[in-house]
Design a protein around this motif. Structure first.
Motif, PDB file in Angstrom:
ATOM      1  N   ALA A 244       2.370   9.907 -10.276  1.00  0.00           N
ATOM      2  CA  ALA A 244       1.525   9.835 -11.483  1.00  0.00           C
ATOM      3  C   ALA A 244       1.953   8.715 -12.424  1.00  0.00           C
ATOM      4  O   ALA A 244       1.946   8.874 -13.644  1.00  0.00           O
TER       5      ALA A 244
ATOM      6  N   GLU B 204       0.934   5.048 -13.612  1.00  0.00           N
ATOM      7  CA  GLU B 204      -0.180   4.103 -13.613  1.00  0.00           C
ATOM      8  C   GLU B 204       0.170   2.864 -14.432  1.00  0.00           C
ATOM      9  O   GLU B 204       0.916   2.947 -15.410  1.00  0.00           O
TER      10      GLU B 204
ATOM     11  N   GLN C  37       0.826  -1.212   0.000  1.00  0.00           N
ATOM     12  CA  GLN C  37       0.000   0.000   0.000  1.00  0.00           C
ATOM     13  C   GLN C  37       0.861   1.263   0.000  1.00  0.00           C
ATOM     14  O   GLN C  37       0.530   2.259  -0.654  1.00  0.00           O
TER      15      GLN C  37
ATOM     16  N   GLN D 110       1.210   6.589  -7.037  1.00  0.00           N
ATOM     17  CA  GLN D 110       0.121   7.510  -7.342  1.00  0.00           C
ATOM     18  C   GLN D 110       0.599   8.963  -7.280  1.00  0.00           C
ATOM     19  O   GLN D 110       0.260   9.781  -8.140  1.00  0.00           O
ATOM     20  N   THR D 111       1.408   9.278  -6.259  1.00  0.00           N
ATOM     21  CA  THR D 111       1.963  10.633  -6.142  1.00  0.00           C
ATOM     22  C   THR D 111       2.839  10.971  -7.350  1.00  0.00           C
ATOM     23  O   THR D 111       2.857  12.117  -7.822  1.00  0.00           O
TER      24      THR D 111
ATOM     25  N   MET E 160       2.177   1.704  -3.561  1.00  0.00           N
ATOM     26  CA  MET E 160       1.094   2.152  -4.443  1.00  0.00           C
ATOM     27  C   MET E 160       0.808   3.637  -4.231  1.00  0.00           C
ATOM     28  O   MET E 160       0.517   4.373  -5.183  1.00  0.00           O
ATOM     29  N   GLY E 161       0.901   4.099  -2.981  1.00  0.00           N
ATOM     30  CA  GLY E 161       0.704   5.516  -2.701  1.00  0.00           C
ATOM     31  C   GLY E 161       1.779   6.382  -3.328  1.00  0.00           C
ATOM     32  O   GLY E 161       1.495   7.454  -3.884  1.00  0.00           O
TER      33      GLY E 161
END
Length: 452
Positions: free
Chosen positions: A350, A352, A340, A347-348, A343-344
């Motif tokens: 960008a 994907e 997790q 995401q920060t 994944m965070g």
């Protein structure tokens, strides 16, 4: 008249391996058609297990038999249906589903059914998951059962299948993670038919079976195949000869500003295995969701994309160059909290498309480039069953097709040097703790360049 050029060494080698694979499928069918029996096939990672299973199924179908294929997950079952339909369009193929369920992605030519009443008798291939086959009272008639990813099936799940069939082919990877059991199993530790152990393992021991082995991995580069060999009790090779798989990266924008991330990914231009060790902080080993390890994993991914990582594959009819996309990259960890955290950070940043998951969920999957967090990275007092388990490390180390970067805190050498196996194995059982410790030390030696 000029003589034709001989095929490259790798091409001739793969043709020979393909013939051996076909011969093994034929031998499996020959054994199971002649008598009621169990045939066990051991496979290294990425060796074409499912393809071999489908070959056996097609042999049986041609002989007029009804075949039940038993998978461990719905996604595996759907994949078998898809690949079977592609191999032999128009053959009688059924997906045996739970009551009221449908396939997530329907396969053209594959019919769906949830009971014996809607699936006709006769020669056909019928694919379902273990839970469906084990729980249904009246399954459609089958002559032969083929179990895919058999080492993921515990003996307790195999026993109910005996009411449907008396001829079994069990094919899988013995280096994978043991089946997950939610109850205390100590009372069965010395049982010859322990319900919590992998079914093929129990059947080989209790029935004195001689397993067959698939000869090679088609996924792993040659160097990695030699490293992963240490997790197995039988020998295999890589279908790719040395130098046939490679990763390349664009030059650094600022050559003098290179850091450890650059060095780690550039090492993959010479080897299929690389490492990025982070120094231990003064406060000691960080928590499981180590933020610096998570950031390092994402930095490897980000830098690989920025420097236009390219996967070069020579073990086909011609050289193939594929630009690495986020979808071609995976991250394997041992704990969900770190998953997790990574994944965070992705995401920060960008980014994907990168798959991040635990070792258990990576079984059967692959990516061109893998980033692996070493199981001992944030573990001050490793558990021999979980943290040092050979299955978990083996799965994590064998998901890549071209290259793998292992990220970890740098205490591994000292931790492994000072560990002492507990010698607590049940009477008559193999000393798995010592075996695990040897495998981890061997793996670290490969990371440090002690052997290729």
């Amino acid at each position: 008249m000029p003589h034709p050029e001989p095929p490259p060494a790798g091409t001739a080698r793969r043709a020979a391996l393909s013939r051996r694979m076909d011969a093994i499928a034929g031998e499996v069918w020959d054994r199971v058609r002649r008598e009621r029996c169990v045939v066990v096939v051991e496979s290294p990672p990425g060796a074409g297990k499912t393809g071999t299973l489908i070959n056996v199924a097609l042999h049986a179908l041609a002989a007029g038999k009804s075949i039940g294929v038993i998978a461990q997950t719905n996604s595996q079952a759907d994949d078998i249906c898809r690949r079977s339909a592609e191999r032999r369009p128009g053959m009688p193929l059924y997906r045996f589903l739970g009551k009221g369920k449908t396939m997530e992605s329907p396969v053209p030519g594959c019919q769906e059914g949830d009971s014996a009443g809607v699936i006709p008798d006769g020669p056909r291939i019928m694919v379902g998951v273990t839970a469906k086959w084990a729980l249904v009272d009246q399954a459609p008639r089958i002559d032969i059962a083929l179990v895919d990813e058999a080492w993921q099936m515990a003996m307790v799940s195999f026993i109910p299948l005996l009411r449907h069939c008396d001829r079994f082919v069990m094919i899988g990877d013995p280096g994978q993670i043991d089946p997950v059991i939610q109850v205390d199993t100590k009372k069965w530790d010395v049982s010859r038919a322990a319900p919590h152990r992998a079914a093929p393992e129990v059947l080989v021991e209790s029935m004195g079976l001689e397993p067959l082995q698939l000869p090679a991995t088609w996924r792993l580069p040659e160097e990695t195949a030699r490293m992963v060999q240490g997790f197995y009790d039988f020998e295999f090779e890589s279908a790719a000869v040395a130098g046939e798989r490679a990763l390349t990266f664009a030059p650094r924008l600022h050559p003098k500003a290179a850091d450890d991330v650059d060095f780690a990914i550039e090492a993959l231009q010479q080897r299929s295995i690389s490492s990025l060790f982070l120094p231990m902080p003064p406060r000691g080993i960080p928590p499981m969701d180590d933020p610096e390890v998570a950031a390092a994993c994402v930095a490897v991914i980000q830098r690989s994309i920025e420097r236009q990582a390219t996967a070069i594959t020579l073990d086909r009819a011609q050289s193939v160059r594929d630009t690495i996309r986020p979808e071609d990259i995976g991250v394997a960890v041992t704990h969900k909290v770190l998953m997790q955290r990574i994944m965070g950070v992705l995401q920060t940043a960008a980014i994907e498309g990168v798959k991040v998951d635990t070792a258990e969920r990576w079984q059967g999957l692959e990516r061109k480039l893998m980033v692996v967090v070493h199981p001992l990275s944030s573990t001050p007092d490793p558990d021999f069953r979980f943290d040092l388990g050979t299955g978990r490390l083996c799965v994590m180390a064998s998901r890549h097709q071209h290259g793998m970067v292992v990220v970890s805190r740098d205490h591994l050498h000292d931790t492994l040097a000072h560990l002492m196996p507990p010698a607590a194995q049940p009477l008559g059982r193999r000393d798995e703790a010592s075996r695990s410790l040897r495998a981890h030390r061997m793996f670290l030696q490969c990371l440090e360049g002690g052997r290729s």
